[in-house]
Motif scaffolding. Structure first.
Motif, PDB file in Angstrom:
ATOM      1  N   SER A 101       0.825  -1.217   0.000  1.00 10.03           N
ATOM      2  CA  SER A 101       0.000   0.000   0.000  1.00 10.03           C
ATOM      3  C   SER A 101       0.855   1.262   0.000  1.00 10.03           C
ATOM      4  O   SER A 101       0.390   2.333  -0.381  1.00 10.03           O
ATOM      5  CB  SER A 101      -0.932   0.005   1.223  1.00 10.03           C
ATOM      6  OG  SER A 101      -0.193   0.142   2.424  1.00 10.03           O
ATOM      7  N   ARG A 102       2.119   1.104   0.387  1.00  6.67           N
ATOM      8  CA  ARG A 102       3.025   2.261   0.371  1.00  6.67           C
ATOM      9  C   ARG A 102       3.979   2.236  -0.818  1.00  6.67           C
ATOM     10  O   ARG A 102       4.793   3.146  -0.967  1.00  6.67           O
ATOM     11  CB  ARG A 102       3.813   2.305   1.687  1.00  6.67           C
ATOM     12  CG  ARG A 102       2.955   2.707   2.874  1.00  6.67           C
ATOM     13  CD  ARG A 102       3.682   2.729   4.204  1.00  6.67           C
ATOM     14  NE  ARG A 102       3.779   1.399   4.794  1.00  6.67           N
ATOM     15  CZ  ARG A 102       4.895   0.697   4.892  1.00  6.67           C
ATOM     16  NH1 ARG A 102       6.018   1.189   4.408  1.00  6.67           N
ATOM     17  NH2 ARG A 102       4.897  -0.489   5.454  1.00  6.67           N
ATOM     18  N   SER A 103       3.873   1.213  -1.666  1.00 11.90           N
ATOM     19  CA  SER A 103       4.726   1.155  -2.859  1.00 11.90           C
ATOM     20  C   SER A 103       3.870   0.963  -4.105  1.00 11.90           C
ATOM     21  O   SER A 103       3.379   1.928  -4.685  1.00 11.90           O
ATOM     22  CB  SER A 103       5.775   0.039  -2.719  1.00 11.90           C
ATOM     23  OG  SER A 103       5.172  -1.219  -2.486  1.00 11.90           O
ATOM     24  N   HIS A 104       3.653  -0.268  -4.521  1.00 11.72           N
ATOM     25  CA  HIS A 104       2.946  -0.564  -5.770  1.00 11.72           C
ATOM     26  C   HIS A 104       1.551   0.059  -5.847  1.00 11.72           C
ATOM     27  O   HIS A 104       1.109   0.489  -6.910  1.00 11.72           O
ATOM     28  CB  HIS A 104       2.805  -2.081  -5.950  1.00 11.72           C
ATOM     29  CG  HIS A 104       4.082  -2.806  -6.206  1.00 11.72           C
ATOM     30  ND1 HIS A 104       5.101  -2.868  -5.279  1.00 11.72           N
ATOM     31  CD2 HIS A 104       4.520  -3.521  -7.291  1.00 11.72           C
ATOM     32  CE1 HIS A 104       6.101  -3.580  -5.767  1.00 11.72           C
ATOM     33  NE2 HIS A 104       5.781  -3.990  -6.981  1.00 11.72           N
ATOM     34  N   LEU A 105       0.848   0.088  -4.721  1.00 15.61           N
ATOM     35  CA  LEU A 105      -0.556   0.528  -4.723  1.00 15.61           C
ATOM     36  C   LEU A 105      -0.743   1.963  -4.254  1.00 15.61           C
ATOM     37  O   LEU A 105      -1.885   2.445  -4.180  1.00 15.61           O
ATOM     38  CB  LEU A 105      -1.391  -0.398  -3.814  1.00 15.61           C
ATOM     39  CG  LEU A 105      -1.253  -1.905  -4.044  1.00 15.61           C
ATOM     40  CD1 LEU A 105      -2.079  -2.671  -3.018  1.00 15.61           C
ATOM     41  CD2 LEU A 105      -1.671  -2.290  -5.455  1.00 15.61           C
ATOM     42  N   ARG A 106       0.343   2.662  -3.970  1.00 17.92           N
ATOM     43  CA  ARG A 106       0.229   3.953  -3.284  1.00 17.92           C
ATOM     44  C   ARG A 106      -0.633   4.971  -4.024  1.00 17.92           C
ATOM     45  O   ARG A 106      -1.472   5.655  -3.420  1.00 17.92           O
ATOM     46  CB  ARG A 106       1.629   4.540  -3.033  1.00 17.92           C
ATOM     47  CG  ARG A 106       1.615   5.913  -2.357  1.00 17.92           C
ATOM     48  CD  ARG A 106       0.939   5.855  -1.001  1.00 17.92           C
ATOM     49  NE  ARG A 106       0.795   7.166  -0.413  1.00 17.92           N
ATOM     50  CZ  ARG A 106      -0.230   7.999  -0.617  1.00 17.92           C
ATOM     51  NH1 ARG A 106      -1.217   7.643  -1.468  1.00 17.92           N
ATOM     52  NH2 ARG A 106      -0.291   9.156  -0.030  1.00 17.92           N
ATOM     53  N   LYS A 109      12.613   4.049  -3.575  1.00 15.82           N
ATOM     54  CA  LYS A 109      13.194   3.960  -2.222  1.00 15.82           C
ATOM     55  C   LYS A 109      13.212   2.518  -1.737  1.00 15.82           C
ATOM     56  O   LYS A 109      14.181   2.057  -1.126  1.00 15.82           O
ATOM     57  CB  LYS A 109      12.378   4.821  -1.248  1.00 15.82           C
ATOM     58  CG  LYS A 109      12.513   6.312  -1.449  1.00 15.82           C
ATOM     59  CD  LYS A 109      11.605   7.053  -0.465  1.00 15.82           C
ATOM     60  CE  LYS A 109      11.617   8.553  -0.716  1.00 15.82           C
ATOM     61  NZ  LYS A 109      10.655   9.269   0.166  1.00 15.82           N
ATOM     62  N   PHE A 110      12.129   1.823  -1.997  1.00 16.42           N
ATOM     63  CA  PHE A 110      12.024   0.430  -1.581  1.00 16.42           C
ATOM     64  C   PHE A 110      13.127  -0.413  -2.226  1.00 16.42           C
ATOM     65  O   PHE A 110      13.784  -1.221  -1.563  1.00 16.42           O
ATOM     66  CB  PHE A 110      10.636  -0.106  -1.953  1.00 16.42           C
ATOM     67  CG  PHE A 110      10.572  -1.593  -2.148  1.00 16.42           C
ATOM     68  CD1 PHE A 110      10.656  -2.453  -1.069  1.00 16.42           C
ATOM     69  CD2 PHE A 110      10.434  -2.139  -3.421  1.00 16.42           C
ATOM     70  CE1 PHE A 110      10.609  -3.817  -1.250  1.00 16.42           C
ATOM     71  CE2 PHE A 110      10.387  -3.500  -3.608  1.00 16.42           C
ATOM     72  CZ  PHE A 110      10.477  -4.351  -2.516  1.00 16.42           C
ATOM     73  N   GLU A 111      13.369  -0.198  -3.525  1.00 15.65           N
ATOM     74  CA  GLU A 111      14.393  -0.980  -4.222  1.00 15.65           C
ATOM     75  C   GLU A 111      15.782  -0.717  -3.646  1.00 15.65           C
ATOM     76  O   GLU A 111      16.579  -1.626  -3.477  1.00 15.65           O
ATOM     77  CB  GLU A 111      14.369  -0.652  -5.712  1.00 15.65           C
ATOM     78  CG  GLU A 111      13.133  -1.177  -6.420  1.00 15.65           C
ATOM     79  CD  GLU A 111      13.484  -1.779  -7.761  1.00 15.65           C
ATOM     80  OE1 GLU A 111      13.925  -1.031  -8.635  1.00 15.65           O
ATOM     81  OE2 GLU A 111      13.323  -2.996  -7.898  1.00 15.65           O
ATOM     82  N   LYS A 112      16.055   0.541  -3.346  1.00 11.80           N
ATOM     83  CA  LYS A 112      17.351   0.853  -2.735  1.00 11.80           C
ATOM     84  C   LYS A 112      17.464   0.211  -1.358  1.00 11.80           C
ATOM     85  O   LYS A 112      18.525  -0.266  -0.960  1.00 11.80           O
ATOM     86  CB  LYS A 112      17.528   2.359  -2.632  1.00 11.80           C
ATOM     87  CG  LYS A 112      17.771   3.025  -3.977  1.00 11.80           C
ATOM     88  CD  LYS A 112      17.973   4.529  -3.818  1.00 11.80           C
ATOM     89  CE  LYS A 112      18.214   5.193  -5.181  1.00 11.80           C
ATOM     90  NZ  LYS A 112      18.372   6.666  -5.053  1.00 11.80           N
ATOM     91  N   GLY A 113      16.333   0.185  -0.633  1.00 17.98           N
ATOM     92  CA  GLY A 113      16.319  -0.382   0.716  1.00 17.98           C
ATOM     93  C   GLY A 113      16.634  -1.860   0.752  1.00 17.98           C
ATOM     94  O   GLY A 113      17.179  -2.368   1.729  1.00 17.98           O
TER      95      GLY A 113
END
Length: 376
Positions: A162-167, A318-322
């Motif tokens: 919900s905070r990435s793909h679906l945001r 951001k998620f990918e870098k994380g």
């Protein structure tokens, strides 16, 4: 004789499919033995037939794709807090209407318990993320993760998505969602200009595929297996991949569309009803090729999608870098299909030998059977 040969061919095909699944499950399980498994490798395995093969493997792979620590303690809110949320009543109504998302043979009492868990899962995500706005269709996605992962791990996965793909779907309005849909015609224009022109002449628009996008096809498909297979694909993909799959489906149905009267109502009805027999593995491959040929960042201006201002794209980067994937997915995984096929063959080679041996043995037995039948 012909009938017998066809039966043998069908049996061999079934045998090969079962062996393909078994060898792929073995490869995935072997990768998962490494606690620091390469997420890039897991993503690539989602692209080939059968995805992550079975639900037992999905329970391990899906959280790893999102870089989740399953030992994380979730902060669950009590029911009184959930009841206060602005979207609580709408969520309850949508969940009550979601009976088709559960196995038809499931007892009503069991389904009722799962629907309560589904409401709980959705409301926990919304209360923990007050910036998010519920949309009708979010419950379809959540139902899939609840059924495969259970309530607690399902919550962690949906919270991350919900905070990435679906945001962007969870904005206060549908502006960004609508601009995502705008990608359809630029993709069609490059892949099949005649088809795109025909659909534009009919003024069919993009509303027919809205539910495909925002529910990850969960609302459109009756088959739970197909829905789960697409989740394999989307979890391992760029957030805009569902619209590339929509384009692949439209292109696959080209002849049907062009044979339909060039009127909005007729084509809209045709496309809104997704056939049950679509070749999804083939369509997944087609979507990958479209993504590679026409990357979303290059089509953003034509689609009127503010790619670099999108919360989905920012948070996904951001998620990918994380999780240590610094090279953008748009540039990394979506190779030329020939190169990708060669890479997959290299990965599978060692385990494939016994499959080939078994298939040849089965073919030999089948041939002997046919020969003996002819001589008798």
């Amino acid at each position: 004789m012909l009938a017998l040969l066809l039966i043998c061919e069908h049996t061999l095909s079934m045998l090969k499919s079962a062996m393909d699944k078994k060898e792929k499950a073995y490869i995935i399980a072997r990768l998962l033995r490494n606690p620091n498994v390469d997420v890039g490798q897991l993503r690539e395995l989602s692209l080939s037939p059968h995805g992550y093969v079975n639900d037992e493997l999905r329970r391990v792979v899906w959280p790893k794709l999102l870089g989740l620590d399953l030992d994380t303690k979730m902060s669950a809110h009590g029911k009184s807090k959930l009841l206060e949320h602005r979207d609580y009543n709408q969520v309850v109504m949508d969940v009550k209407r979601s009976t088709k998302r559960f196995p038809p043979a499931m007892k009503e009492e069991h389904r009722g318990k799962l629907q309560d868990q589904l409401t709980w899962l959705i409301m926990q995500v919304l209360v923990n993320n007050p910036q998010l706005h519920y949309y009708q269709g979010f419950h379809d996605i959540c139902a899939t993760f609840l059924l495969i992962l259970g309530k607690n791990i399902g919550y962690l996965v949906v919270d991350a998505l919900s905070r990435s793909h679906l945001r962007d779907f969870m904005d206060p309005d549908m502006h960004r969602t609508n601009t995502m849909l705008n990608y359809l015609y630029p993709i069609l224009d490059r892949a099949d200009c005649e088809l795109k022109s025909y659909m534009q002449k009919a003024e069919v628009g993009t509303i027919f595929c809205l539910s495909w996008l925002i529910t990850w096809y969960g609302h459109a498909l009756d088959s739970a297996r197909q829905t789960v297979r697409l989740c394999d694909f989307f979890l391992a993909s760029h957030p805009l991949m569902p619209i590339y799959l929509a384009s692949a489906i439209v292109l696959h149905r080209r002849e049907e569309i062009l044979e339909t009267e060039c009127e909005m109502c007729y084509i809209h009805v045709l496309l809104s009803n997704v056939p049950t027999n679509l070749p999804y593995e083939e369509l997944i491959g087609s979507a990958q090729q479209l993504f590679h040929k026409y990357p979303p960042s290059e089509l953003a201006e034509e689609a009127e999608f503010d790619y670099y201002d999108s919360k989905t794209m920012k948070n996904f980067a951001k998620f990918e870098k994380g999780i240590g994937l610094h090279k953008p997915l748009e540039k990394r995984l979506w190779k030329d299909s020939k190169v990708e096929a060669e890479s997959s063959q290299t990965t599978l080679f060692k385990v494939t030998m016994w499959t080939l041996t078994a298939a040849v043995g089965a073919a030999f037995i089948a041939a002997q059977y046919v020969a003996s039948s002819l001589n008798s």
